[in-house]
Write a protein that holds these residues in place. Structure first.
Motif, PDB file in Angstrom:
ATOM      1  N   VAL A  10       0.865  -1.175   0.000  1.00  0.00           N
ATOM      2  CA  VAL A  10       0.000   0.000   0.000  1.00  0.00           C
ATOM      3  C   VAL A  10       0.906   1.231   0.000  1.00  0.00           C
ATOM      4  O   VAL A  10       1.824   1.329   0.821  1.00  0.00           O
ATOM      5  CB  VAL A  10      -0.931   0.006   1.236  1.00  0.00           C
ATOM      6  CG1 VAL A  10      -1.802   1.242   1.259  1.00  0.00           C
ATOM      7  CG2 VAL A  10      -1.794  -1.251   1.253  1.00  0.00           C
ATOM      8  N   LEU A  11       0.665   2.142  -0.939  1.00  0.00           N
ATOM      9  CA  LEU A  11       1.408   3.391  -1.013  1.00  0.00           C
ATOM     10  C   LEU A  11       0.735   4.375  -0.070  1.00  0.00           C
ATOM     11  O   LEU A  11      -0.482   4.568  -0.128  1.00  0.00           O
ATOM     12  CB  LEU A  11       1.379   3.925  -2.448  1.00  0.00           C
ATOM     13  CG  LEU A  11       2.141   5.204  -2.732  1.00  0.00           C
ATOM     14  CD1 LEU A  11       3.646   4.985  -2.568  1.00  0.00           C
ATOM     15  CD2 LEU A  11       1.838   5.693  -4.138  1.00  0.00           C
ATOM     16  N   VAL A  12       1.524   4.978   0.835  1.00  0.00           N
ATOM     17  CA  VAL A  12       0.965   5.848   1.862  1.00  0.00           C
ATOM     18  C   VAL A  12       1.739   7.163   1.957  1.00  0.00           C
ATOM     19  O   VAL A  12       2.840   7.288   1.422  1.00  0.00           O
ATOM     20  CB  VAL A  12       0.980   5.152   3.253  1.00  0.00           C
ATOM     21  CG1 VAL A  12       0.121   3.904   3.240  1.00  0.00           C
ATOM     22  CG2 VAL A  12       2.400   4.837   3.702  1.00  0.00           C
ATOM     23  N   ALA A  13       1.151   8.111   2.655  1.00  0.00           N
ATOM     24  CA  ALA A  13       1.813   9.378   2.979  1.00  0.00           C
ATOM     25  C   ALA A  13       1.799   9.502   4.492  1.00  0.00           C
ATOM     26  O   ALA A  13       0.768   9.238   5.143  1.00  0.00           O
ATOM     27  CB  ALA A  13       1.079  10.551   2.336  1.00  0.00           C
ATOM     28  N   ARG A  14       2.923   9.908   5.042  1.00  0.00           N
ATOM     29  CA  ARG A  14       2.995  10.094   6.495  1.00  0.00           C
ATOM     30  C   ARG A  14       2.136  11.297   6.890  1.00  0.00           C
ATOM     31  O   ARG A  14       2.099  12.293   6.189  1.00  0.00           O
ATOM     32  CB  ARG A  14       4.436  10.295   6.933  1.00  0.00           C
ATOM     33  CG  ARG A  14       5.276   9.048   6.713  1.00  0.00           C
ATOM     34  CD  ARG A  14       6.729   9.318   7.077  1.00  0.00           C
ATOM     35  NE  ARG A  14       7.603   8.249   6.647  1.00  0.00           N
ATOM     36  CZ  ARG A  14       7.944   7.208   7.407  1.00  0.00           C
ATOM     37  NH1 ARG A  14       7.495   7.099   8.625  1.00  0.00           N
ATOM     38  NH2 ARG A  14       8.753   6.280   6.933  1.00  0.00           N
ATOM     39  N   ARG A  43      -1.720   8.069   5.674  1.00  0.00           N
ATOM     40  CA  ARG A  43      -2.862   8.262   4.776  1.00  0.00           C
ATOM     41  C   ARG A  43      -2.638   7.420   3.524  1.00  0.00           C
ATOM     42  O   ARG A  43      -1.574   7.467   2.923  1.00  0.00           O
ATOM     43  CB  ARG A  43      -2.953   9.747   4.427  1.00  0.00           C
ATOM     44  CG  ARG A  43      -4.121  10.147   3.597  1.00  0.00           C
ATOM     45  CD  ARG A  43      -4.215  11.663   3.455  1.00  0.00           C
ATOM     46  NE  ARG A  43      -2.944  12.316   3.184  1.00  0.00           N
ATOM     47  CZ  ARG A  43      -2.437  12.491   1.965  1.00  0.00           C
ATOM     48  NH1 ARG A  43      -3.086  12.064   0.901  1.00  0.00           N
ATOM     49  NH2 ARG A  43      -1.283  13.109   1.802  1.00  0.00           N
ATOM     50  N   VAL A  44      -3.630   6.652   3.131  1.00  0.00           N
ATOM     51  CA  VAL A  44      -3.540   5.794   1.946  1.00  0.00           C
ATOM     52  C   VAL A  44      -3.571   6.649   0.681  1.00  0.00           C
ATOM     53  O   VAL A  44      -4.433   7.513   0.532  1.00  0.00           O
ATOM     54  CB  VAL A  44      -4.700   4.763   1.908  1.00  0.00           C
ATOM     55  CG1 VAL A  44      -4.691   3.979   0.601  1.00  0.00           C
ATOM     56  CG2 VAL A  44      -4.635   3.832   3.106  1.00  0.00           C
ATOM     57  N   THR A  81       6.522   6.094   0.077  1.00  0.00           N
ATOM     58  CA  THR A  81       6.467   5.266   1.282  1.00  0.00           C
ATOM     59  C   THR A  81       5.440   4.163   1.077  1.00  0.00           C
ATOM     60  O   THR A  81       4.298   4.440   0.714  1.00  0.00           O
ATOM     61  CB  THR A  81       6.106   6.121   2.511  1.00  0.00           C
ATOM     62  OG1 THR A  81       7.036   7.205   2.612  1.00  0.00           O
ATOM     63  CG2 THR A  81       6.149   5.304   3.779  1.00  0.00           C
ATOM     64  N   VAL A  82       5.864   2.929   1.309  1.00  0.00           N
ATOM     65  CA  VAL A  82       4.973   1.780   1.151  1.00  0.00           C
ATOM     66  C   VAL A  82       5.010   0.922   2.409  1.00  0.00           C
ATOM     67  O   VAL A  82       5.946   0.977   3.196  1.00  0.00           O
ATOM     68  CB  VAL A  82       5.352   0.911  -0.075  1.00  0.00           C
ATOM     69  CG1 VAL A  82       5.201   1.668  -1.359  1.00  0.00           C
ATOM     70  CG2 VAL A  82       6.747   0.333   0.060  1.00  0.00           C
ATOM     71  N   ILE A  83       3.958   0.139   2.565  1.00  0.00           N
ATOM     72  CA  ILE A  83       3.906  -0.837   3.645  1.00  0.00           C
ATOM     73  C   ILE A  83       3.172  -2.067   3.127  1.00  0.00           C
ATOM     74  O   ILE A  83       2.244  -1.957   2.308  1.00  0.00           O
ATOM     75  CB  ILE A  83       3.224  -0.266   4.908  1.00  0.00           C
ATOM     76  CG1 ILE A  83       3.416  -1.233   6.075  1.00  0.00           C
ATOM     77  CG2 ILE A  83       1.764   0.048   4.664  1.00  0.00           C
ATOM     78  CD1 ILE A  83       3.331  -0.590   7.425  1.00  0.00           C
ATOM     79  N   LEU A  84       3.592  -3.232   3.561  1.00  0.00           N
ATOM     80  CA  LEU A  84       2.942  -4.485   3.192  1.00  0.00           C
ATOM     81  C   LEU A  84       1.627  -4.587   3.961  1.00  0.00           C
ATOM     82  O   LEU A  84       1.550  -4.203   5.131  1.00  0.00           O
ATOM     83  CB  LEU A  84       3.859  -5.660   3.529  1.00  0.00           C
ATOM     84  CG  LEU A  84       3.445  -7.038   3.055  1.00  0.00           C
ATOM     85  CD1 LEU A  84       3.335  -7.077   1.532  1.00  0.00           C
ATOM     86  CD2 LEU A  84       4.451  -8.076   3.516  1.00  0.00           C
ATOM     87  N   GLN A  85       0.593  -5.092   3.335  1.00  0.00           N
ATOM     88  CA  GLN A  85      -0.732  -5.158   3.955  1.00  0.00           C
ATOM     89  C   GLN A  85      -0.722  -5.877   5.305  1.00  0.00           C
ATOM     90  O   GLN A  85      -1.520  -5.576   6.176  1.00  0.00           O
ATOM     91  CB  GLN A  85      -1.745  -5.817   3.024  1.00  0.00           C
ATOM     92  CG  GLN A  85      -1.562  -7.301   2.864  1.00  0.00           C
ATOM     93  CD  GLN A  85      -2.643  -7.931   2.005  1.00  0.00           C
ATOM     94  OE1 GLN A  85      -3.383  -7.270   1.297  1.00  0.00           O
ATOM     95  NE2 GLN A  85      -2.722  -9.239   2.071  1.00  0.00           N
TER      96      GLN A  85
END
Length: 92
Positions: A10-14, A43-44, A81-85
């Motif tokens: 998921v691409l996110v913003a801090r 934020r997604v 910034t990404v994070i794994l689900q």
């Protein structure tokens, strides 16, 4: 350049924290160390098409994640910034 996440990322913003660190408060000993919070609100921006809960995290949804699993990827001068689900705790 916009990045499209794949492989359950998921691409996110801090989200910036608006607290004022210089505000008056309680005096603490000089050797006091604040415990680091293992969670962060982000934020997604966009979710991978194969994300298990893509229908529950549309763009602009604020989610709680394990902060040490956020990955900053620098490409052509921009940071994504990404994070794994699996490291998403919930939504707000």
């Amino acid at each position: 350049m916009s990045m499209t996440p794949f492989n359950r990322h998921v691409l996110v913003a801090r989200v910036t924290n608006d607290t004022d660190e210089t505000a008056p408060g309680i005096l603490l000993p000089e050797d006091y160390v604040k415990k680091a919070n293992p969670y962060e609100v982000v934020r997604v921006l966009r979710a991978s098409p194969d994300c298990s809960f893509i229908d529950r995290i549309p763009p602009e949804t604020k989610i709680v994640v394990l902060s040490n699993f956020l990955e900053d990827i620098e490409l052509n001068g921009a940071v994504h910034t990404v994070i794994l689900q699996n490291h998403i705790i919930g939504s707000l």
